[in-house]
Design a protein around this motif. Structure first.
Motif, short mmCIF file in Angstrom:
data_model
loop_
_atom_site.label_atom_id
_atom_site.label_comp_id
_atom_site.label_asym_id
_atom_site.label_seq_id
_atom_site.Cartn_x
_atom_site.Cartn_y
_atom_site.Cartn_z
N ASN A 24 0.63 -1.09 0.04
CA ASN A 24 -0.02 0.10 0.05
C ASN A 24 0.89 1.13 -0.14
O ASN A 24 0.32 2.32 -0.28
N ASP A 26 3.40 1.53 -1.97
CA ASP A 26 3.96 1.56 -3.52
C ASP A 26 2.73 2.32 -4.22
O ASP A 26 1.67 1.72 -4.41
N SER A 27 3.26 3.49 -4.89
CA SER A 27 2.13 4.13 -5.84
C SER A 27 1.70 3.34 -6.90
O SER A 27 0.61 3.42 -7.59
N ARG A 28 2.44 2.44 -7.20
CA ARG A 28 2.15 1.62 -8.40
C ARG A 28 1.01 0.63 -8.02
O ARG A 28 0.35 0.25 -9.05
N VAL A 30 -1.54 1.65 -6.32
CA VAL A 30 -2.80 2.70 -5.95
C VAL A 30 -3.14 3.06 -7.41
O VAL A 30 -2.44 3.55 -8.37
N PHE A 32 -5.59 6.78 -8.89
CA PHE A 32 -5.99 7.94 -8.32
C PHE A 32 -7.45 8.02 -8.97
O PHE A 32 -7.51 7.53 -10.03
N GLN A 46 2.04 9.94 -14.51
CA GLN A 46 2.63 8.95 -14.06
C GLN A 46 3.92 9.33 -13.46
O GLN A 46 4.61 8.96 -12.45
N LYS A 49 3.09 10.64 -9.87
CA LYS A 49 2.39 10.11 -8.84
C LYS A 49 2.82 9.68 -8.05
O LYS A 49 2.29 9.56 -6.72
N PRO A 50 4.30 9.10 -8.09
CA PRO A 50 4.88 8.59 -6.53
C PRO A 50 4.93 9.85 -5.69
O PRO A 50 4.76 9.73 -4.45
N TRP A 53 1.71 10.52 -4.06
CA TRP A 53 1.32 9.80 -2.92
C TRP A 53 2.08 9.62 -1.73
O TRP A 53 1.76 9.49 -0.64
N LYS A 56 0.35 12.88 -0.09
CA LYS A 56 -0.71 12.52 0.72
C LYS A 56 -0.51 11.42 1.75
O LYS A 56 -1.02 11.67 2.78
N SER A 57 0.32 10.62 1.76
CA SER A 57 0.43 9.48 3.09
C SER A 57 1.18 10.30 4.02
O SER A 57 0.99 10.06 5.30
#
Length: 265
Positions: A24, A26-28, A30, A32, A46, A49-50, A53, A56-57
């Motif tokens: 959970n 690893d943005s791959r 997840v 959005f 892409q 995206k990481p 994430w 947000k985390s």
């Protein structure tokens, strides 16, 4: 980094001990919401995206709520995510972006908690702009006739403008330099320089007392917006008229036996 911040161990150690927790992070693994949008540029998204994430985390951790750590981290991430960002950007926790890569942010901009920045069509926040808690800024609209008929319009917030608590700014609006949008107001147009707009929909009802003179920055009265863009090419351009005026208004009539029923004047 998330494994170390949230679980105090390396990703490899977390994956061995608690693989579901590791996956959970690893943005791959997840998805959005913006990845369902036709208007999203997948290559650009892409890339960021990481980092989104991570942003947000970390916001969900005690460190993310600590301004001495959270604000500098977000400032660094913004430099890699946003289209552009100026000096001394200050962003508090739990701010949501649609894609992030369409944000253009000037110097000394402040964004407070729980703000939604729908930048799919582009958002500009010019120098010194302030966005208060729970503000929503949009840059896309849906046709009344067809939900998938989406139009992208850049939303522009001028220098020193203030968007106050729980206000909403709809796509394509221009808030001029030194203007204010009042608490709980809904803006679906423009605010002139030094204007104070309030209400549903918001209207400029007051002006700050300032020395007369030209506005060198964002002035909604002379601003030339970028052309709107259709997100879904299968729909016509421009969007056709979506509603018509009801010539004979209906009102609610009281029936002694049935209660309230619909009727006509």
């Amino acid at each position: 980094m998330l494994a170390e911040l949230m679980y105090g161990r390396s990703y490899a150690a977390l994956e061995a001990d608690a693989p579901m927790a590791a996956l959970n992070l690893d943005s791959r693994n997840v998805t959005f919401e913006s990845e369902y949008y036709m208007a999203t540029d997948d290559a650009k998204f892409q890339r960021v995206k990481p980092l989104l994430w991570l942003w947000k985390s970390v916001d969900l951790t005690p460190l993310g709520h600590n301004p001495l750590f959270g604000i500098p981290l977000r400032r660094i991430l913004a430099g890699y995510i946003f289209k552009s960002v100026g000096r001394d950007f200050k962003c508090w926790q739990n701010v949501e972006f649609s894609v992030g890569y369409n944000m253009e942010v000037g110097d000394d901009v402040v964004i407070h908690r729980n703000v939604l920045l729908d930048d799919i069509g582009g958002i500009e926040l010019h120098d010194g702009a302030s966005v208060s808690d729970y503000v929503n800024i949009y840059s896309h609209t849906h046709s009344v006739l067809d939900g998938p008929d989406v139009t992208l319009r850049k939303t522009v917030i001028g220098r020193g403008a203030r968007l106050t608590y729980h206000s909403t700014i709809l796509a394509g609006s221009v808030v001029s330099d030194d203007a204010i949008l009042a608490t709980h107001a809904l803006l679906r147009g423009d605010i002139e320089p030094h204007g104070i707009a309030m209400g549903l929909p918001a209207k400029t009802t007051r002006l700050k007392i300032r020395e007369a003179g030209p506005v060198e920055g964002i002035d909604s009265r002379t601003f030339a917006p970028e052309p709107a863009r259709k997100a879904n090419p299968q729909f016509p351009e421009p969007t056709p008229n979506q509603t018509k005026r009801v010539e004979e208004a209906e009102e609610v009539l009281l029936s002694p036996r049935m209660g309230f029923v619909a009727g006509k004047r």
